[in-house]
Design a protein around this motif. Structure first.
Motif, PDB file in Angstrom:
ATOM      1  N   LEU A 101       0.867  -1.174   0.000  1.00 39.55           N
ATOM      2  CA  LEU A 101       0.000   0.000   0.000  1.00 39.55           C
ATOM      3  C   LEU A 101       0.900   1.219   0.000  1.00 39.55           C
ATOM      4  N   ALA A 102       0.704   2.100  -0.969  1.00 43.96           N
ATOM      5  CA  ALA A 102       1.531   3.298  -1.081  1.00 43.96           C
ATOM      6  C   ALA A 102       0.686   4.535  -0.804  1.00 43.96           C
ATOM      7  N   PHE A 103       1.173   5.362   0.114  1.00 42.82           N
ATOM      8  CA  PHE A 103       0.515   6.611   0.478  1.00 42.82           C
ATOM      9  C   PHE A 103       1.471   7.749   0.155  1.00 42.82           C
ATOM     10  N   VAL A 104       1.110   8.624  -0.769  1.00 47.73           N
ATOM     11  CA  VAL A 104       1.915   9.797  -1.074  1.00 47.73           C
ATOM     12  C   VAL A 104       1.354  10.944  -0.247  1.00 47.73           C
ATOM     13  N   LEU A 105       2.193  11.508   0.624  1.00 53.37           N
ATOM     14  CA  LEU A 105       1.706  12.457   1.621  1.00 53.37           C
ATOM     15  C   LEU A 105       2.073  13.910   1.372  1.00 53.37           C
ATOM     16  N   THR A 106       3.021  14.155   0.460  1.00 60.22           N
ATOM     17  CA  THR A 106       3.403  15.549   0.195  1.00 60.22           C
ATOM     18  C   THR A 106       3.438  15.805  -1.303  1.00 60.22           C
ATOM     19  N   ASP A 107       3.396  17.078  -1.656  1.00 55.91           N
ATOM     20  CA  ASP A 107       3.490  17.451  -3.069  1.00 55.91           C
ATOM     21  C   ASP A 107       4.847  17.089  -3.656  1.00 55.91           C
ATOM     22  N   GLU A 108       5.854  16.979  -2.790  1.00 59.27           N
ATOM     23  CA  GLU A 108       7.194  16.604  -3.249  1.00 59.27           C
ATOM     24  C   GLU A 108       7.305  15.099  -3.509  1.00 59.27           C
ATOM     25  N   GLY A 109       6.306  14.343  -3.109  1.00 57.54           N
ATOM     26  CA  GLY A 109       6.290  12.912  -3.386  1.00 57.54           C
ATOM     27  C   GLY A 109       6.669  12.010  -2.228  1.00 57.54           C
ATOM     28  N   TYR A 110       6.912  12.587  -1.036  1.00 57.05           N
ATOM     29  CA  TYR A 110       7.238  11.740   0.113  1.00 57.05           C
ATOM     30  C   TYR A 110       6.082  10.794   0.401  1.00 57.05           C
ATOM     31  N   GLY A 111       6.430   9.541   0.726  1.00 58.82           N
ATOM     32  CA  GLY A 111       5.375   8.581   0.987  1.00 58.82           C
ATOM     33  C   GLY A 111       5.681   7.597   2.093  1.00 58.82           C
ATOM     34  N   GLU A 112       4.627   6.945   2.509  1.00 51.45           N
ATOM     35  CA  GLU A 112       4.692   5.841   3.462  1.00 51.45           C
ATOM     36  C   GLU A 112       4.277   4.594   2.697  1.00 51.45           C
ATOM     37  N   ILE A 113       5.066   3.535   2.819  1.00 52.74           N
ATOM     38  CA  ILE A 113       4.791   2.271   2.149  1.00 52.74           C
ATOM     39  C   ILE A 113       4.498   1.229   3.217  1.00 52.74           C
ATOM     40  N   LEU A 114       3.339   0.617   3.121  1.00 52.38           N
ATOM     41  CA  LEU A 114       2.940  -0.434   4.052  1.00 52.38           C
ATOM     42  C   LEU A 114       2.998  -1.767   3.326  1.00 52.38           C
ATOM     43  N   LEU A 115       3.748  -2.703   3.895  1.00 50.63           N
ATOM     44  CA  LEU A 115       3.889  -4.042   3.317  1.00 50.63           C
ATOM     45  C   LEU A 115       3.209  -5.043   4.238  1.00 50.63           C
ATOM     46  N   VAL A 116       2.229  -5.749   3.674  1.00 46.33           N
ATOM     47  CA  VAL A 116       1.356  -6.630   4.440  1.00 46.33           C
ATOM     48  C   VAL A 116       1.495  -8.053   3.916  1.00 46.33           C
ATOM     49  N   PRO A 117       1.886  -9.005   4.767  1.00 48.28           N
ATOM     50  CA  PRO A 117       2.005 -10.390   4.301  1.00 48.28           C
ATOM     51  C   PRO A 117       0.634 -10.990   4.009  1.00 48.28           C
ATOM     52  N   ASP A 118       0.523 -11.670   2.890  1.00 49.90           N
ATOM     53  CA  ASP A 118      -0.719 -12.352   2.515  1.00 49.90           C
ATOM     54  C   ASP A 118      -0.659 -13.767   3.082  1.00 49.90           C
ATOM     55  N   ARG A 119      -0.885 -13.840   4.401  1.00 53.38           N
ATOM     56  CA  ARG A 119      -0.798 -15.121   5.122  1.00 53.38           C
ATOM     57  C   ARG A 119      -1.947 -15.212   6.112  1.00 53.38           C
ATOM     58  N   PRO A 120      -2.314 -16.434   6.487  1.00 55.85           N
ATOM     59  CA  PRO A 120      -3.425 -16.616   7.426  1.00 55.85           C
ATOM     60  C   PRO A 120      -3.206 -15.974   8.794  1.00 55.85           C
TER      61      PRO A 120
END
Length: 137
Positions: A101-120
């Motif tokens: 999941l990519a969240f771009v938070l500023t006009d300059e392009g800074y972002g937060e990337i959330l990596l989620v395992p697809d596991r039970p």
């Protein structure tokens, strides 16, 4: 949660044999892409922070790590359970057992990337959010 907020932390994760190889490959790819698109003297942590969901992490840990609620829209504050909910992410992609999941938070392009395992053993609400809102090409 594993939070990687600078180049050294990302490199340590990429070289950590205890981590899933698919995760390490995805981190290496994204770090390389970000650095290829910017000036050489820009620190990776000034471009993006990576957050990796680990077993036992719930929505509270995810939201605390990101600094905002992933299951609430930034604009109208609708929650994930609301049929009119629209996520605030740029995309949700699936990569070899991991959602990104990519969240771009500023006009300059800074972002937060959330990596989620697809596991039970991943939080069911988080998995449902990823699966229900997967970005299609």
């Amino acid at each position: 949660m594993l939070s990687l907020t600078n180049r050294a932390a990302v490199e340590a994760a990429i070289n950590n044999a205890a981590l899933d190889p698919a995760l390490r490959d995805l981190l290496a790819l994204r770090a390389r892409q970000l650095e290829d698109d910017t000036e050489p003297d820009v620190e990776l942590g000034d471009l993006a922070h990576f957050h990796v969901v680990e077993p036992g992490d719930g929505m509270e840990e995810v939201n605390e790590s990101l600094g905002f609620a992933v299951d609430v829209n930034f604009v109208d504050e609708r929650r994930f359970d609301d049929p009119a909910f629209v996520g605030s992410w740029e995309w949700i992609e699936h990569h070899g057992g991991w959602f990104e999941l990519a969240f771009v938070l500023t006009d300059e392009g800074y972002g937060e990337i959330l990596l989620v395992p697809d596991r039970p053993d991943t939080n069911p609400r988080l998995l449902a959010l990823c699966r229900d809102h997967l970005t299609t090409a």
